[in-house]
Enzyme design. Structure first.
Site: not given
Ligand code: XMP
Length: 520
Positions: A65, A93, A233-235, A238, A376
């Protein structure tokens, strides 16, 4: 979420003290097949016990940190955390915090260590098992631990840092002054491996195959025989959420693709084609005219974004109401729901319209987020395993408002047609050149500037198209890509030849900051 006790993953909790590498710790652990969850730094022992109902919590890491342990408001863990019967590892930290809490001597160093350092390992045991006498590590600290109480032993030191690593003689309590999660620490993975497997005795049961099965089971458990709806959305997020929910619900799922008219060429058709193979209801809401009517005469980028976001929600709500869906499935992923760490990019700079987080007026019985625990890259792995096409797995990020934020000034059907065509040419040429793997985004922007040119021996007066191609990791910063001239030349030639209204093509050579990636 995971009601079934047999599905519990061995888990390492990472207490987030605000360090920039906090999420990296989580990812490095997961890469070794063990689940990890980032939690608030002041989590209470009771909350850890409650988390244990969902996961098998096997150990705790205190992250690095930016603060000094001596700052008046320095974030501290609940002192009872150390009393839990769980192995603990403090990093940077976190290392200093443990030292301070157990009565060690922590002081500002005379010399701040930053960057690559070499530590000398006194005792290659525990977290440092099987490491070399001298190890290359990444350090970044001002405070330094100078000594530890008698029940601790020093495992490593550097010239400026007498206690670079320690352990308790009888309890599984460790501290490392450096960052094993950063690639510059040569054997960092081994150090985390030692903690996870040797000290915490985790089983590597966070496997993609099981994760997919568990996500499907959990959607089934949440929705039962009910009906659900998802904004597709095609992303990638989703799309994967749709594919998972489709496997759980079949035709009790309705995926809605809102075509606001600012999609890229062939996008609605290709999304439809991909999802046709699933036995779900697929609805394309052809709302182009409706959006365009609302946007007539609007030039201000923020107004455009707001109108598109709101209209999107209205269209989606209307369909949800018609279908009578009681559940909403969303493609929210792990970083989306963590407040600390990946701070939401550009939120204050632009109003993001993100279909993952629709603020709906409608009440649903439950919002189901099958990807809520995934990063991701994990979502990408799942997408590949589910057999989703390459266009979806490696799709470049595409803003919710679509090409509307890449057409400067008022939106008209002519400008939308030009922008779609230019975008298609950029995509085709970049993909043909094989450069796309290293690029974050590559697209065309239709500026509202007109310029003079010559076409077929005659004076021409037409649009200027800008090409934006960037490299980035998380979109918080980006660099314009040094694309070979030959590729840029091909793009420029094709755009001016194939789109009569365009006379000039320019390349955007601005980094982010000061620019943003999108033009609006
Ligand atoms: P900027 O332009 O702010 O963009 O540098 C950062 C990243 O976010 C994407 N972007 C969006 N994504 N909804 C989204 O889901 C949006 O409204 C939106 N606006 C920008 C952009 O493409 C880039 O990757």
């Amino acid at each position: 979420m995971r009601e079934d006790a047999t599905m519990k993953y061995d888990t390492i909790l990472v207490l987030d003290f605000g360090g920039q590498y906090c999420h990296l710790i989580g990812r490095r652990i997961r890469e070794q097949g063990v689940y990890s969850e980032i939690v608030a730094q002041d989590i209470k022992p009771e909350e850890v016990k409650r988390l244990n109902e969902k996961f098998n919590v096997k150990g705790i890491i205190l992250s690095g940190g930016p603060a000094s342990v001596y700052e008046p408001n320095a974030p501290k863990p609940d002192p009872h955390i150390l009393g839990l019967d769980l192995p603990i590892l403090g990093l940077c930290y976190g290392h200093q915090l443990i030292a301070l809490m157990v009565g060690g001597k922590v002081e500002p160093a005379e010399q701040r260590e930053y960057g690559i350092a070499y530590v000398l390992i006194n005792k290659p045991i525990g977290v440092l098992k099987e490491l070399n006498k001298r190890e290359k590590v990444w350090m970044s600290h001002g405070d330094t631990v100078f000594s530890m109480p008698a029940e601790f032993e020093v495992l490593a030191h550097t010239e400026n840092c007498p206690v670079a690593a320690f352990r308790h003689k009888h309890k599984p309590l460790y501290g490392l002054q450096w960052h094993p999660e950063v690639i510059h620490t040569k054997n960092g993975t081994k150090m985390l491996h030692n903690f996870i497997f040797e000290v915490c005795r985790c089983e590597a049961n966070w496997k993609m195959e099981d994760i997919i099965e568990n996500m499907i089971k959990s959607v089934k458990a949440d929705i039962g025989e009910g009906k659900a709806i998802i904004a597709l959305s095609g992303g990638i997020d989703s799309s994967v959420a749709t594919a998972i929910a489709a496997k759980a619900l079949d035709n009790r799922l309705t995926a809605v693709f809102v075509d606001h008219g600012f999609m890229r060429e062939n996008e609605p058709e290709s999304v439809k084609e991909t999802f046709q193979k699933f036995n779900i209801n697929f609805v394309i809401a052809n709302a182009q005219e409706r959006f365009l009517a609302k946007l007539g005469g609007i030039i201000d980028p923020e107004k455009k974004r707001k109108i598109i976001g709101e209209e999107f929600i209205r269209v989606f709500e209307e369909i949800a109401e018609k279908i009578g869906a009681e559940y909403l499935v969303q493609g929210t992923i792990y970083p989306d729901r963590i407040e600390s760490g990946f701070r939401k990019f550009s939120d204050k700079i632009k109003t993001h319209h993100n279909v993952a987080g629709l603020p709906l007026k409608m009440e649903f019985r439950k919002i189901v987020e099958p990807l809520r625990d995934l990063y991701k890259d994990e979502v990408r792995k799942v997408a590949k395993m589910l057999g989703l096409p390459k266009e979806i797995v490696f799709r470049q990020p595409f803003p919710g408002p679509g090409l509307a934020v890449r057409i400067i000034g008022e939106l008209t059907t002519t400008k939308i047609r030009i922008a779609k065509k230019a975008d298609k040419i950029v995509r085709e040429e970049i993909e043909r050149s094989g450069l796309e793997e290293n690029l974050w985004q590559y697209f065309a922007v239709l500026t509202d500037t007109k310029a003079t040119g010559v076409k077929g021996d005659a004076r021409a007066y037409g649009y200027v198209v800008a090409i934006r191609i960037v490299e980035s990791r998380e979109a918080m910063t980006a660099s314009f890509a040094k694309i070979p001239y030959i590729v840029l030349e091909k793009i420029s030639t094709r755009i001016t030849n194939e789109i009569p209204e365009v006379v000039r093509v320019v390349y955007d050579i601005t980094h982010k900051p000061p620019a943003t990636i999108e033009w609006e």
